[in-house]
Design a protein around this motif. Sequence first.
Motif, PDB file in Angstrom:
ATOM      1  N   ARG A  24      64.449  21.207  26.584  1.00 42.70           N
ATOM      2  CA  ARG A  24      63.568  20.737  25.515  1.00 42.70           C
ATOM      3  C   ARG A  24      64.356  19.709  24.719  1.00 42.70           C
ATOM      4  N   VAL A  25      63.630  18.812  24.034  1.00 45.11           N
ATOM      5  CA  VAL A  25      64.299  17.677  23.384  1.00 45.11           C
ATOM      6  C   VAL A  25      65.418  18.157  22.457  1.00 45.11           C
ATOM      7  N   ARG A  26      65.123  19.159  21.661  1.00 40.91           N
ATOM      8  CA  ARG A  26      66.149  19.634  20.719  1.00 40.91           C
ATOM      9  C   ARG A  26      67.422  20.068  21.432  1.00 40.91           C
ATOM     10  N   ASN A  27      67.233  20.759  22.571  1.00 47.60           N
ATOM     11  CA  ASN A  27      68.428  21.241  23.267  1.00 47.60           C
ATOM     12  C   ASN A  27      69.228  20.085  23.862  1.00 47.60           C
ATOM     13  N   ILE A  79      69.533  17.248  22.410  1.00 47.16           N
ATOM     14  CA  ILE A  79      70.293  16.764  21.245  1.00 47.16           C
ATOM     15  C   ILE A  79      71.482  17.694  20.974  1.00 47.16           C
ATOM     16  N   TRP A  80      71.251  19.008  21.000  1.00 44.83           N
ATOM     17  CA  TRP A  80      72.362  19.959  20.760  1.00 44.83           C
ATOM     18  C   TRP A  80      73.440  19.796  21.829  1.00 44.83           C
ATOM     19  N   GLU A 140      72.031  29.036  22.711  1.00 43.17           N
ATOM     20  CA  GLU A 140      70.611  29.377  22.618  1.00 43.17           C
ATOM     21  C   GLU A 140      70.414  30.716  23.321  1.00 43.17           C
ATOM     22  N   THR A 145      74.575  28.496  15.586  1.00 45.02           N
ATOM     23  CA  THR A 145      75.235  27.218  15.303  1.00 45.02           C
ATOM     24  C   THR A 145      76.529  27.448  14.525  1.00 45.02           C
ATOM     25  N   ASP A 154      66.308  28.684  13.837  1.00 45.93           N
ATOM     26  CA  ASP A 154      65.175  28.357  14.715  1.00 45.93           C
ATOM     27  C   ASP A 154      64.565  29.590  15.382  1.00 45.93           C
ATOM     28  N   ALA A 197      67.156  13.464   8.236  1.00 45.34           N
ATOM     29  CA  ALA A 197      68.031  13.727   9.381  1.00 45.34           C
ATOM     30  C   ALA A 197      69.513  13.695   8.987  1.00 45.34           C
TER      31      ALA A 197
END
Length: 183
Positions: free
Chosen positions: A43-46, A48-49, A65, A81, A99, A166
């Motif tokens: 997924r996009v967030r992951n 980025i992470w 995660e 995190t 999250d 951001a």
Amino acid sequence: VTILFYRRDVGGEELSTAAIPTDATVRIWRPSEHGFPPRDSLRVRNIIWWGFSSVRLFARRDFTELTIWREDRLLHRLIVTPRWYRFPFMERGDLQLGDLWTCPNERGRGLARAAVAETHRHFAARAERFWYVVDAKNEVSVRFIESCGYRLVGTGERTSPFGLRALGRFRLDTPAFSGGPPK
Ligand SMILES: CC(C)(COP(=O)(O)OP(=O)(O)OC[C@H]1O[C@@H](n2cnc3c(N)ncnc32)[C@H](O)[C@@H]1OP(=O)(O)O)[C@@H](O)C(=O)NCCC(=O)NCCS
């Protein structure tokens, strides 16, 4: 928007909670160990992470995660995190839960608390304290984390430098108890 900062020591007694259902599976994705997000975590967030982890933005390599599945259906997700730019109030040995999400028709069955207990067990040897940062208006989330034995240590806000969320950081301003800033 008022932000509430909660914290719990993880070395002590275990969180008493329902077990993860026997027909469900827990999956762990840690970019520092497993690399690019696998299909289930794509997924996009992951992504980025994963990028942040690759350039060592986090104080430790523990970004994780945790997901719980029943066959192909995602029942619960949370992330862990370490300290980084956005969370300057944390110490190096600390981790933060974030999250959290439970599939709407699985809510209220103890799944999120079971996921938190599993996360505590998973990191027991590596982290001293867990944080949870929540918008004061999210009453369900506040009730939830209190039910996990986390204690309110202070209030603060999320900054927006140049109006850019951001680039914001979570600032812990007011300790919940007298006697100086929380240790
Ligand atoms: C918050 C959330 C993750 C909780 O998931 P859940 O699996 O339903 O939580 P649990 O069943 O483990 O609940 C544990 C405790 O939280 C509290 N709680 C959970 N849902 C609640 C609700 N709707 N109202 C009041 N308290 C609630 C209760 O104290 C509950 O314990 P109890 O059942 O023994 O009374 C879920 O509601 C969710 O996904 N919300 C949307 C996303 C979100 O707001 N995430 C949090 C911000 S990071």
